[in-house]
Design an enzyme around this catalytic site. Structure first.
Site, PDB file in Angstrom:
ATOM      1  N   GLU B  50     -46.165 -10.951 -19.526  1.00 33.19           N
ATOM      2  CA  GLU B  50     -46.458 -11.482 -20.693  1.00 33.19           C
ATOM      3  C   GLU B  50     -45.749 -12.780 -20.645  1.00 33.19           C
ATOM      4  O   GLU B  50     -44.694 -13.098 -20.270  1.00 33.19           O
ATOM      5  CB  GLU B  50     -45.677 -10.898 -21.827  1.00 33.19           C
ATOM      6  CG  GLU B  50     -46.015  -9.623 -22.546  1.00 33.19           C
ATOM      7  CD  GLU B  50     -44.852  -9.054 -23.642  1.00 33.19           C
ATOM      8  OE1 GLU B  50     -44.200  -9.795 -24.010  1.00 33.19           O
ATOM      9  OE2 GLU B  50     -44.981  -7.809 -23.713  1.00 33.19           O
ATOM     10  N   ASP B  61     -36.991 -13.949 -32.415  1.00 33.12           N
ATOM     11  CA  ASP B  61     -36.355 -13.890 -31.199  1.00 33.12           C
ATOM     12  C   ASP B  61     -34.751 -13.901 -31.283  1.00 33.12           C
ATOM     13  O   ASP B  61     -34.125 -14.799 -32.020  1.00 33.12           O
ATOM     14  CB  ASP B  61     -36.689 -14.976 -30.333  1.00 33.12           C
ATOM     15  CG  ASP B  61     -38.219 -14.483 -29.457  1.00 33.12           C
ATOM     16  OD1 ASP B  61     -38.368 -13.647 -29.006  1.00 33.12           O
ATOM     17  OD2 ASP B  61     -39.264 -15.524 -29.955  1.00 33.12           O
TER      18      ASP B  61
END
Lengths: 399, 268
Positions: B50, B61
Site C-alpha cells: 500500500e 492516523d
C-alpha cells in the site's frame, strides 16, 4: 439545480459524510437521537427552559443609532448574542448537544476550539450537566488565548494542546476526530459549528435557529416589516446559519455573510473560502476548501481565530452557489476599524469575528441607502480580544 | 502486467497462507528513498504494497504515520510523485501495488484521471479510508471503467446492513479495521477482529485483510488463522523513524517484512 436533500445529509452537491466507516454507527445514532428529540415536546421544553433561565434568552435586538451614522444612514439593529451566558452564540448549540449527549447515555464530551469560545461554552455545559469534558486546541492557539484555557480549566475541563500539523483549529479538529473514533462508545463529539459530517450541519443550525426566529419576531415588532438584509460573519458559519434560517424563505431579505479577508485575498494570507477556495472535502463534508492544486489543505489566516479556518459549512456552499446568500471578504484592517467604531459609538466591544460582520454592515448600508433596515448578528463580545486589539491599535498592554 | 489484487489473494489461498500487506507513505523520507524502502519491503516478502498518498489532514492516523506524512509533505511530495513511486516499485510477477489515500487529493486530481494514471503506473487498486460507498457513485463508475480495484473499510461498529453494503461495493479485497481507533502499533490486536471477520464472511466471499495495530510476526500469525490478509503499516514506519540512516532503515524494513512473511505462513 438539485434540491436540498437533508434526509441524506446533502445540500445540493455539498455536505454528506466523508468519514471513516468506524464513525458511521455513531453518526447514525446521533442522527436518530436528534430526529427523535425534534419531535419530543419534553426535549423542546427542557431546552427552552435552559435558554431562558441559564443563557438569558431571548437576547435583545438593539438599534445602533450612533453606529448607523457610518452605515449610509441605514437603520441597523444588533442581535445581541454577546449578552448570552459565556458571551457568544456558541452556548445555544452546546446546550442542545449536551442534552442529546445525556439522552444517548454518554458520559463524556470532546470539543475542538480555535479562539476558545466554543471550548468555554462546552466546558460550561459539561459542568452544568455533570459530563467529563476534553477540549482540543492547537498549541499556537493555547498561547494566543491563554485566558480562555484558564477559563476552561476552572470549569473543570481538560485542555489538550495539539502539536500536529499547523497547530491551529483544523488540527484540533483532526485530533478530536481521532479521540472520537477511539472512544465513541461513551463519548460524544460536540462539534462547534455547521461543518462536519451529517447530521452536524443541520443539527447545529437547528440549535442556533433561535437567533433567526427571535430576530424575525423582534424586527417585525419594531419596524413593522422585514429587514432588507441580515448580516453575519462566517467562519464555519454557525451564527450566520442561525440568523439566516429565520429569513431564508423570505426572498426579499438579502442574506449577507462576511468571511475573513486577512491581509487581503491577493496576499494569500486570508480565510476567504468563497473568494479563493474551490469545492472539495474537508473534515467529513464536501464544501468550499482552501486547498492547493493537489488537494492539500492550505492554512488559513485571520486576525480573528474564530474565522481562521480553511473550510466552511456545506449549507453555506449551497447558498453561495444558488445565489440565495452572498459572501464577501473583509480584511483584518477593515474589521478592526469597525471594532473600534462599535466600541466608541455604542459602548459595545464586539468579538473580532463579529467585527467582520460590522465592517460588512458599513459597506452594505452605503449600498442600500438611508431607507434600508439591516439586522446584524452581534455574535460575541470582545473581552477575549482586548490584548489583540490593544496591540493592533498600539496601546500599552503592560507587556 | 502485474496481477490484480484478487489474484494475489487467490494464490495465497492456494498456498494455504495469508497475504502480507505492507504500508509506507510515498515521499518519506524522500521520494527516491521511499521507492527504495518499498522495494526492500517487496524483497523481504510483502505480497501487496500500500503506497500511502500523504495528506495534510490524516484524521485516521496515529503519531508515527502523521510524522512520516508531515515529513513527506514538507519536502513537497505531490500526487504525481506518488504515481511515480507506484511506477518504480517494481513488484515481481506475484506481487501487487495499491494506493491508500484520503479522499480529497483523488477528487482534486480527477477521479477518472487518477484511476487511469494509476493503472498506467502499474497500480492495481485504491484503498479510501474516509470514503463510504454512499458517497462513491462517481468513483465506482471510474474504477469500473478503468479496471482498478477499490477497497472500502468495515469496522467493529458496522451494522450487518452496512457490512453488506460496503462489501458489495469492494472489488479486490475488503479492509477490516481490527479495532476502534487510529493507526498505530499495538501490543495486542483487539479481540473484535475475529468477530468482525466472521460477520463479514457471513455476508461476502471476498478476501478480507485485517489492519490497525499489527506490529509483530506473532500477531501476524494470529490474524492469519482467520483472515486472508494481514496489514502492517505504522510498525514499518516506526522502524524507519527509529533507524539511524536510510541504509539501516532499508535493512530493518526488509528484515521485518521477512519475519512477518514467516508469520503469515505459520498461522499459529
Amino acid at each position: 439545480m438539485t434540491a436540498i436533500e437533508e434526509s441524506t445529509g446533502h445540500f445540493g452537491p455539498y455536505g454528506g459524510r466523508f468519514v471513516p466507516e468506524a464513525l458511521m454507527a455513531a453518526l447514525d445514532e446521533l442522527e436518530a437521537a436528534f430526529d427523535a428529540a425534534l419531535t419530543d415536546p419534553l426535549f423542546a421544553r427542557e431546552l427552552a427552559e435552559l435558554e431562558r433561565d441559564y443563557t438569558g434568552r431571548p437576547s435583545p435586538l438593539t438599534r445602533a443609532r450612533r453606529f448607523e451614522e457610518h452605515c449610509g444612514g441605514a437603520r441597523v439593529y444588533l442581535k445581541r448574542e454577546d449578552l448570552n451566558h459565556t458571551g457568544s452564540h456558541k452556548i445555544n448549540n452546546v446546550l442542545g448537544q449536551a442534552l442529546l449527549t445525556k439522552r444517548m447515555g454518554k458520559s463524556r464530551i470532546i470539543a475542538e476550539t480555535g479562539a476558545g469560545q466554543h471550548g468555554v461554552a462546552s466546558a460550561t455545559a459539561a459542568a452544568l450537566m455533570g459530563l467529563e469534558c476534553v477540549v482540543y486546541m492547537g498549541l499556537e492557539d493555547t498561547r494566543r488565548q491563554a485566558l480562555n484555557v484558564a477559563r476552561m480549566e476552572l470549569l473543570g475541563a481538560t485542555v489538550v494542546p495539539v502539536e500536529s500539523g499547523s497547530q491551529t483549529l483544523k488540527d484540533a479538529i483532526n485530533e478530536a476526530m481521532r479521540d472520537w473514533v477511539t472512544n465513541v462508545d461513551h463519548t460524544h463529539y460536540l462539534l462547534g459549528t455547521v461543518t462536519g459530517p451529517s447530521p452536524f450541519p443541520r443539527m447545529v443550525r437547528h440549535f442556533h435557529s433561535v437567533i433567526g426566529t427571535e430576530s424575525r419576531a423582534q424586527i417585525l415588532q419594531v419596524e413593522g416589516r422585514l429587514p432588507d438584509a441580515v448580516v453575519a460573519c462566517v467562519g464555519g458559519g454557525s451564527n450566520a446559519m442561525g440568523l439566516f434560517s429565520g429569513f431564508i424563505d423570505d426572498p426579499q431579505v438579502a442574506l449577507m455573510g462576511y468571511e475573513a479577508g486577512g491581509e487581503g485575498v491577493e496576499t494569500g494570507r486570508h480565510a476567504a473560502r468563497f473568494a479563493m477556495g474551490v469545492p472539495g472535502v474537508l473534515h467529513g463534508a464536501r464544501t468550499y476548501v482552501m486547498q492547493d492544486e493537489w488537494g492539500q489543505t492550505v492554512p488559513s489566516h485571520s486576525i480573528s481565530a474564530g474565522l481562521d479556518y480553511p473550510g466552511v459549512g456545506p449549507e453555506h456552499a449551497w447558498l453561495h452557489d444558488t445565489g440565495r446568500a452572498v459572501y464577501e471578504p473583509v480584511t483584518d484592517a477593515q474589521a478592526m476599524e469597525a471594532f473600534a467604531l462599535m466600541s466608541r459609538t455604542e459602548g459595545i466591544i464586539p468579538a473580532i469575528e463579529t467585527a467582520h460582520a460590522l465592517a460588512g454592515t458599513m459597506r452594505l448600508g452605503s449600498e442600500l441607502g438611508p431607507d434600508a433596515v439591516i439586522v446584524v448578528n452581534l455574535s460575541g463580545r470582545g473581552d477575549k480580544d482586548v490584548v489583540t486589539a490593544a496591540r493592533w491599535f498600539g496601546m500599552d498592554t503592560g507587556e | 502486467m502485474n496481477p490484480c489484487t484478487s489474484t494475489v489473494f487467490a494464490r495465497a489461498r492456494d498456498e494455504g497462507r495469508a497475504v502480507l500487506i505492507g504500508y509506507l507513505p510515498a515521499g518519506f523520507p524522500t521520494i527516491d528513498h521511499s521507492i527504495e524502502l518499498i522495494r526492500s519491503m517487496l524483497e523481504g516478502g510483502v505480497d501487496l504494497v500500500e503506497v500511502g498518498l500523504p495528506y495534510s489532514d490524516p484524521l485516521m492516523d496515529g503519531p508515527a504515520i502523521q510524522q512520516a506524512v508531515e515529513t513527506a509533505l514538507a519536502a513537497g511530495v505531490t500526487t504525481s510523485d506518488v504515481l511515480r513511486v507506484v511506477h518504480e516499485a517494481e513488484p515481481s510477477e506475484s506481487q501487487a501495488v495499491v494506493v491508500m489515500s484520503y479522499w480529497n487529493p483523488i477528487e482534486r486530481y480527477g477521479q477518472r484521471r487518477f484511476a487511469e494514471d494509476l493503472r498506467t503506473a502499474g497500480g492495481s487498486g485504491v484503498i479510501t479510508p474516509d470514503l463510504i460507498p454512499e458517497e462513491a457513485t462517481d468513483w465506482i463508475d471510474a474504477t469500473n471503467a478503468v479496471g482498478v480495484d477499490r477497497t472500502f473499510l468495515v469496522a467493529p461498529s458496522s451494522t450487518d446492513a452496512r457490512i453488506d453494503r460496503v462489501t458489495r461495493a469492494c472489488t479486490g479485497f475488503i479492509y477490516a479495521a481490527s479495532t476502534m481507533g487510529v493507526t498505530g502499533a499495538r501490543t495486542q490486536v483487539s479481540s473484535a477482529a475475529p468477530v468482525l471477520v466472521e460477520r463479514v464472511r457471513a455476508l461476502s466471499d471476498a478476501p478480507i485483510g485485517v489492519g490497525l495495530g499489527v506490529s509483530s510476526a506473532q500477531q501476524a500469525a494470529d490474524i492469519a488463522r482467520y483472515a486472508d490478509g494481514v496489514i502492517v503499516g505504522s510498525a514499518f514506519v516506526r522502524r524507519i523513524l527509529d533507524a539511524p540512516n536510510v541504509d539501516a532503515a532499508k535493512e530493518s524494513v526488509r528484515e521485518f517484512a521477512a519475519e512477518l512473511a514467516v508469520g503469515v505462513r505459520t498461522r499459529a
